[in-house]
Design a protein around this motif. Sequence first.
Motif, short mmCIF file in Angstrom:
data_model
loop_
_atom_site.label_atom_id
_atom_site.label_comp_id
_atom_site.label_asym_id
_atom_site.label_seq_id
_atom_site.Cartn_x
_atom_site.Cartn_y
_atom_site.Cartn_z
N ALA A 143 0.91 -1.34 -0.03
CA ALA A 143 -0.12 -0.16 -0.07
C ALA A 143 1.00 1.30 -0.05
N LEU A 144 2.11 1.27 0.81
CA LEU A 144 2.77 2.52 0.87
C LEU A 144 3.52 2.63 -0.38
N LEU A 145 3.88 1.64 -1.22
CA LEU A 145 4.36 1.63 -2.60
C LEU A 145 3.58 2.10 -3.35
N ALA A 146 2.41 1.64 -3.47
CA ALA A 146 1.35 2.25 -4.25
C ALA A 146 1.00 3.76 -4.15
N ALA A 147 1.23 4.02 -2.80
CA ALA A 147 0.86 5.57 -2.67
C ALA A 147 1.88 6.36 -3.08
N VAL A 148 3.32 5.97 -3.08
CA VAL A 148 4.64 6.73 -3.61
C VAL A 148 4.29 6.71 -4.72
N VAL A 149 3.99 5.74 -5.54
CA VAL A 149 3.99 5.76 -7.14
C VAL A 149 2.92 6.57 -7.66
N LEU A 150 1.65 6.64 -6.83
CA LEU A 150 0.60 7.26 -7.37
C LEU A 150 0.93 8.84 -7.12
N TYR A 151 1.34 9.11 -6.00
CA TYR A 151 1.88 10.60 -5.83
C TYR A 151 2.71 10.98 -6.68
N GLY A 152 3.97 10.05 -6.98
CA GLY A 152 4.74 10.66 -7.92
C GLY A 152 4.36 10.56 -9.27
N ARG A 153 3.16 10.16 -9.64
CA ARG A 153 2.61 10.19 -11.06
C ARG A 153 3.34 9.16 -11.85
N TRP A 154 3.98 8.20 -11.36
CA TRP A 154 5.02 7.50 -12.38
C TRP A 154 3.99 6.29 -13.12
N LEU A 155 2.79 6.24 -12.99
CA LEU A 155 2.14 5.25 -13.53
C LEU A 155 0.61 5.80 -13.54
N PRO A 156 -0.07 5.33 -14.78
CA PRO A 156 -1.44 5.69 -14.38
C PRO A 156 -2.11 5.14 -13.43
N PRO A 157 -3.32 5.53 -12.70
CA PRO A 157 -3.90 4.90 -11.70
C PRO A 157 -4.59 3.40 -11.81
N ILE A 158 -4.89 3.33 -13.11
CA ILE A 158 -5.46 1.80 -13.55
C ILE A 158 -4.35 0.99 -13.62
N ALA A 159 -3.22 1.06 -14.19
CA ALA A 159 -1.81 0.53 -14.17
C ALA A 159 -1.38 0.15 -12.97
N LEU A 160 -1.28 1.05 -11.94
CA LEU A 160 -1.05 0.95 -10.75
C LEU A 160 -2.06 -0.15 -9.93
N VAL A 161 -3.24 0.16 -9.91
CA VAL A 161 -4.18 -0.89 -9.38
C VAL A 161 -3.88 -2.39 -10.01
N LEU A 162 -3.63 -2.46 -11.08
CA LEU A 162 -3.52 -3.72 -11.80
C LEU A 162 -2.14 -4.22 -11.34
N ALA A 163 -1.23 -3.59 -11.40
CA ALA A 163 0.07 -4.12 -10.96
C ALA A 163 0.02 -4.60 -9.42
N ALA A 164 -0.49 -3.70 -8.68
CA ALA A 164 -0.46 -3.88 -7.25
C ALA A 164 -1.32 -5.22 -6.83
N GLY A 165 -2.21 -5.41 -7.63
CA GLY A 165 -3.39 -6.54 -7.62
C GLY A 165 -2.50 -7.62 -7.98
N PHE A 166 -1.64 -7.65 -9.00
CA PHE A 166 -1.00 -8.75 -9.71
C PHE A 166 0.16 -8.97 -8.53
N VAL A 167 0.79 -8.32 -7.87
CA VAL A 167 1.96 -8.40 -6.99
C VAL A 167 1.26 -8.99 -5.71
N GLY A 168 0.05 -8.50 -5.46
CA GLY A 168 -0.71 -9.24 -4.24
C GLY A 168 -0.89 -10.75 -4.55
N TRP A 169 -1.46 -10.96 -5.77
CA TRP A 169 -1.71 -12.30 -6.00
C TRP A 169 -0.44 -13.23 -6.06
N LEU A 170 0.76 -12.65 -6.58
CA LEU A 170 1.87 -13.46 -6.70
C LEU A 170 2.30 -13.76 -5.32
N ALA A 171 2.01 -12.85 -4.37
CA ALA A 171 2.63 -13.02 -3.12
C ALA A 171 1.69 -13.83 -2.37
N GLY A 172 0.44 -14.06 -2.70
CA GLY A 172 -0.50 -14.76 -2.05
C GLY A 172 -1.33 -14.05 -1.05
#
Length: 173
Positions: A143-172
Amino acid sequence: MLDLARMTWSFLWLSLICVGGGLGVVPELERQVADHHQWVTARKFLDGYTLSQLTPGPNMLVAVFVGYRAHGLAGALFACTAMFLPVSILTAVIARHWETLRERPWALACERALAPIGIGLMGAGVYTLARSGVQDWATGALALLAAVVLYGRWLPPIALVLAAGFVGWLAGL
């Protein structure tokens, strides 16, 4: 049938207090649907809210999710109607006359007063969702990493949501 009516009433009155957008009502919505009536669990509510963020349309589509989980298709239709129809009518009526009313002192006072209320309610909504979603150090770090990326505007929000969901899924998580 009584529970379907109770659910419809709950979404109806909740729709009328959506000050600052749908996120502002999330704490009370979660309290009603997960704690008080137990139509879904807090985790299922978070999942439904996340799903509603990924679909086109308003983020309060979580009402349709809850209605469907509680009462099937009829529940989804009643929840959707109760959540959107009354406020849509109210908004249309106010918008039609707002240009002539907006310069009046009471209207200016309302606009100024509702801005900080909306911001506070949105903050409470974010807290409520984070409380359900952040369970340990791994989800907190994600969540903290996602907040930093969102604040820095390094990724579009939808890409961030999908990436965070994928990482969460991979990590179980």
